[in-house]
Enzyme design. Structure first.
Site, mmCIF file in Angstrom:
data_model
loop_
_atom_site.group_PDB
_atom_site.id
_atom_site.type_symbol
_atom_site.label_atom_id
_atom_site.label_comp_id
_atom_site.label_asym_id
_atom_site.label_seq_id
_atom_site.Cartn_x
_atom_site.Cartn_y
_atom_site.Cartn_z
ATOM 1 N N LYS A 1 -6.771 6.705 11.219
ATOM 2 C CA LYS A 1 -8.011 6.270 11.650
ATOM 3 C C LYS A 1 -8.126 6.357 13.131
ATOM 4 O O LYS A 1 -8.133 5.117 13.681
ATOM 5 C CB LYS A 1 -8.743 5.125 11.002
ATOM 6 C CG LYS A 1 -8.833 5.166 9.346
ATOM 7 C CD LYS A 1 -9.549 3.829 9.403
ATOM 8 C CE LYS A 1 -9.667 3.662 7.447
ATOM 9 N NZ LYS A 1 -10.511 2.453 7.355
ATOM 10 N N PHE B 1 -13.725 2.676 4.900
ATOM 11 C CA PHE B 1 -12.773 2.313 3.918
ATOM 12 C C PHE B 1 -12.409 2.962 2.715
ATOM 13 O O PHE B 1 -13.314 3.562 1.995
ATOM 14 C CB PHE B 1 -13.443 0.842 3.599
ATOM 15 C CG PHE B 1 -12.528 0.054 2.826
ATOM 16 C CD1 PHE B 1 -11.513 -0.722 3.502
ATOM 17 C CD2 PHE B 1 -12.430 -0.190 1.532
ATOM 18 C CE1 PHE B 1 -10.577 -1.658 2.891
ATOM 19 C CE2 PHE B 1 -11.476 -1.007 0.667
ATOM 20 C CZ PHE B 1 -10.890 -1.610 1.465
ATOM 21 N N VAL B 2 -11.113 3.296 2.316
ATOM 22 C CA VAL B 2 -10.649 4.102 1.445
ATOM 23 C C VAL B 2 -9.703 3.432 0.423
ATOM 24 O O VAL B 2 -9.322 2.291 0.883
ATOM 25 C CB VAL B 2 -9.960 5.162 2.070
ATOM 26 C CG1 VAL B 2 -10.658 6.166 2.607
ATOM 27 C CG2 VAL B 2 -8.615 5.002 2.707
ATOM 28 N N GLY C 1 0.862 -1.213 0.184
ATOM 29 C CA GLY C 1 -0.005 0.028 -0.070
ATOM 30 C C GLY C 1 0.825 1.423 -0.198
ATOM 31 O O GLY C 1 0.179 2.378 -0.547
ATOM 32 N N GLU D 1 4.100 4.372 6.014
ATOM 33 C CA GLU D 1 3.116 3.316 5.721
ATOM 34 C C GLU D 1 1.886 4.006 5.218
ATOM 35 O O GLU D 1 1.983 5.404 5.099
ATOM 36 C CB GLU D 1 2.740 2.865 7.213
ATOM 37 C CG GLU D 1 1.189 2.154 7.238
ATOM 38 C CD GLU D 1 1.213 0.613 6.790
ATOM 39 O OE1 GLU D 1 1.728 0.432 5.695
ATOM 40 O OE2 GLU D 1 1.546 -0.304 7.712
ATOM 41 N N ASP D 2 1.101 3.194 4.417
ATOM 42 C CA ASP D 2 -0.152 4.075 3.816
ATOM 43 C C ASP D 2 -0.946 4.514 4.861
ATOM 44 O O ASP D 2 -1.650 5.570 4.769
ATOM 45 C CB ASP D 2 -0.748 2.972 2.722
ATOM 46 C CG ASP D 2 -1.261 1.559 3.069
ATOM 47 O OD1 ASP D 2 -0.903 1.172 4.373
ATOM 48 O OD2 ASP D 2 -1.975 1.062 2.511
ATOM 49 N N ASP E 1 -6.056 -0.418 -1.593
ATOM 50 C CA ASP E 1 -6.752 -1.359 -2.575
ATOM 51 C C ASP E 1 -8.116 -2.037 -1.825
ATOM 52 O O ASP E 1 -8.237 -2.024 -0.672
ATOM 53 C CB ASP E 1 -5.898 -2.649 -2.852
ATOM 54 C CG ASP E 1 -5.720 -3.401 -1.793
ATOM 55 O OD1 ASP E 1 -5.894 -4.887 -2.188
ATOM 56 O OD2 ASP E 1 -5.263 -3.263 -0.848
ATOM 57 N N ARG F 1 -5.403 0.473 -6.543
ATOM 58 C CA ARG F 1 -4.137 1.115 -6.108
ATOM 59 C C ARG F 1 -3.659 1.909 -6.930
ATOM 60 O O ARG F 1 -3.129 3.069 -6.693
ATOM 61 C CB ARG F 1 -3.053 -0.086 -5.829
ATOM 62 C CG ARG F 1 -3.208 -0.862 -4.645
ATOM 63 C CD ARG F 1 -1.990 -1.864 -4.461
ATOM 64 N NE ARG F 1 -2.177 -3.150 -3.714
ATOM 65 C CZ ARG F 1 -2.200 -3.083 -2.250
ATOM 66 N NH1 ARG F 1 -1.915 -2.028 -1.774
ATOM 67 N NH2 ARG F 1 -2.315 -4.140 -1.972
ATOM 68 N N ASP G 1 -4.613 2.121 11.242
ATOM 69 C CA ASP G 1 -6.044 2.057 11.544
ATOM 70 C C ASP G 1 -6.131 1.531 12.768
ATOM 71 O O ASP G 1 -6.257 1.946 14.054
ATOM 72 C CB ASP G 1 -7.231 1.793 10.453
ATOM 73 C CG ASP G 1 -6.633 0.298 9.834
ATOM 74 O OD1 ASP G 1 -5.721 -0.410 10.234
ATOM 75 O OD2 ASP G 1 -7.190 0.200 8.761
#
Length: 176
Positions: A132, A153-154, A46, A100-101, A160, A166, A104
């Site tokens: 998050k 959720f994104v 990610g 990191e992407d 993805d 992605r 959460d």
């Protein structure tokens, strides 16, 4: 709007807003590590787009390596982290920035932090594109946060849904 498999997503954060915020983060990292040569550990899959944009804007000599961890299945976290590709570089005594992407639940990041700290780096900081706060189950200290978002959720910009989405150049949120 975009459709990925059986889900519809709506625009959330534009490419220009993402790139502007990443440039600001890069300036801060460059100031914080002035005179040092940090090792950036990119968490795949990610974080690849975020890391690419971030590191193009970091004005420091640095090293880059990759690890791959997984904890998601479709739109939900499994609560279990599998390490797929591990860290091979020697990091003892080095300044490390984990890229990191999204953070959460904090489960993935806490496991990665434990593994990295066991290798005795000089310092470890986290740079995440998204955080998050409402989803945190295991707290984690993050120095560089692109955007704090609600617990939705994104996809896009590296994130993805079941392996797809992605390559979208902006962030999209699951339509309610």
């Amino acid at each position: 709007m975009i459709t990925i498999l059986d889900k519809t997503f709506v625009p959330f954060i534009s490419r220009s807003n993402i790139e502007s915020r990443i440039a600001e983060m890069a300036v801060q990292i460059s100031k914080d590590y002035e005179g040092k040569s940090p090792l950036f550990i990119i968490v795949l899959n990610g974080a690849f787009l975020f890391a690419s944009e971030l590191l193009k804007n970091v004005s420091l000599p640095c090293q880059i390596t990759f690890v791959r961890l997984a904890s998601y299945q479709q739109t939900e976290t499994t609560g279990q982290v599998r390490q797929i590709i591990g860290l091979e570089e020697q990091i003892t005594g080095k300044d490390v920035v984990i890229v990191e992407d999204i953070v959460d639940t904090g489960l993935t990041m806490n496991q990665l932090l434990e593994q990295i700290q066991a290798l005795q780096p000089a310092s470890v900081e986290i740079a995440t594109l998204l955080h998050k706060p409402e989803a945190i189950r295991k707290p984690v200290s993050m120095r560089y946060i692109g955007f704090e978002i609600e617990n939705r959720f994104v996809v896009g910009y590296g994130l993805d849904y079941d392996g797809l989405g992605r390559n979208e150049d902006a962030l999209y949120v699951l339509s309610e």
